[in-house]
Write an enzyme that holds these catalytic residues in place. Structure first.
Site, PDB file in Angstrom:
ATOM      1  NE  ARG A  43      -4.110   1.615   2.410  1.00 42.41           N
ATOM      2  CZ  ARG A  43      -4.322   2.677   3.237  1.00 42.41           C
ATOM      3  NH1 ARG A  43      -3.296   2.846   4.169  1.00 42.41           N
ATOM      4  NH2 ARG A  43      -4.973   3.538   3.027  1.00 42.41           N
ATOM      5  CB  ILE A  69      -5.176   5.830  -0.497  1.00 41.78           C
ATOM      6  CG1 ILE A  69      -5.025   4.280  -0.856  1.00 41.78           C
ATOM      7  CG2 ILE A  69      -4.720   6.075   0.674  1.00 41.78           C
ATOM      8  CD1 ILE A  69      -3.590   3.610  -1.036  1.00 41.78           C
ATOM      9  CB  SER A  70     -10.441   3.199   0.050  1.00 41.56           C
ATOM     10  OG  SER A  70     -11.048   3.786  -1.111  1.00 41.56           O
ATOM     11  CD  GLN A  71     -11.388   2.485   7.416  1.00 44.24           C
ATOM     12  OE1 GLN A  71     -12.307   2.950   7.120  1.00 44.24           O
ATOM     13  NE2 GLN A  71     -11.417   1.608   8.533  1.00 44.24           N
ATOM     14  N   PRO A  72      -7.981   0.304   4.310  1.00 46.71           N
ATOM     15  CG  PRO A  72      -5.841  -0.316   4.844  1.00 46.71           C
ATOM     16  CD  PRO A  72      -6.934   1.133   5.128  1.00 46.71           C
TER      17      PRO A  72
END
Ligand code: SAH
Length: 221
Positions: A43, A69-72
């Site tokens: 990431r 960037i989206s949260q995992p």
């Protein structure tokens, strides 16, 4: 892979990533193939170097152009939700962004068709995925509201920006048995939804409250 940039060190190392995987498991992510992708995908290579030390925190982070960037956890949850219900040969993704979600799901499906309205992000995502040797992805600089009719129907559709309501063209491009997963609603009141297309109707499930950037109309150059 023995590339140290990809493998990471210190705050981007395998051990740091393992802690993230554990945390997602504790929060209920149970598809092992999805968890393994979270473990494998570097990431930190999808964000600015200045933020790399925070790459394996379970949080959304800025990537420029007013985007994130989206949260995992959310990436894992959406990936799991769209995969449940049958194998996916063709997947449509709206909102490529940095390409992290794309990289997580690509090896788990036949081919990904991904659309992004900001051209600089398309260029960057294409470069990052090439570097990671992920090849089953087609990129398009376009308004995702219209989908990708020439490649329809899709077995799965992931929308990673929030519309007020799912654009009808996306429903039209969903195959029978296919799943569309999207955050829906105005800022502060979005719900993650899964729609499954049956022969005569659309089955709708609420997966929980989320917070995404809005799905915007038109293109940005
Ligand atoms: N999938 C990304 C997160 C994307 S953030 C990840 O894995 O981190 C949402 C993205 O949707 C932004 O890059 C934004 O530019 C894009 N977007 C917003 N409206 C869009 C539209 N109508 N068509 C295509 N992309 C859109």
């Amino acid at each position: 892979m023995s590339d140290p940039r990809v493998n990471g060190i210190g705050m981007t190392s395998a051990r740091t990533r393992e802690r993230l995987v554990q945390r997602l498991q504790e929060q209920g992510i149970c598809n092992l193939r999805v968890l393994d992708r979270i473990r494998q995908v570097p990431r930190h290579l999808f964000m600015d170097e200045a933020l790399a030390s925070r790459a394996y925190e379970d949080t959304a982070l800025p990537i420029g152009f007013g985007q994130t960037i989206s949260q995992p956890y959310i990436v894992a949850r959406m990936t799991e939700a769209v995969l449940a219900g049958g194998p996916i040969d063709r997947l449509l993704e709206i909102g490529t962004g940095c390409g992290y979600q794309t990289a997580v799901i690509a090896p788990l499906v036949g081919h990904v068709y991904t659309i992004e309205r900001i051209v600089a992000l398309v260029t960057r995502a294409r470069r990052t995925l090439r570097e990671l040797n992920i090849r089953n992805v087609s990129f398009r600089h376009d308004d995702g509201n219209v989908g990708w009719p020439a490649r329809a129907p899709f077995d799965g559709i992931l929308v990673t920006a929030a519309p007020q309501e799912v654009p009808p063209k996306l429903f039209e491009q969903l195959a029978v048995g296919g799943r569309l997963v999207a955050p829906v609603g105005p800022e502060g009141r979005q719900q993650l939804m899964r729609y499954t297309r049956r022969e005569q109707r659309m089955v709708q499930e609420v997966l929980g409250a989320v917070s995404f950037v809005p799905l915007l109309p038109g293109l940005q150059r």
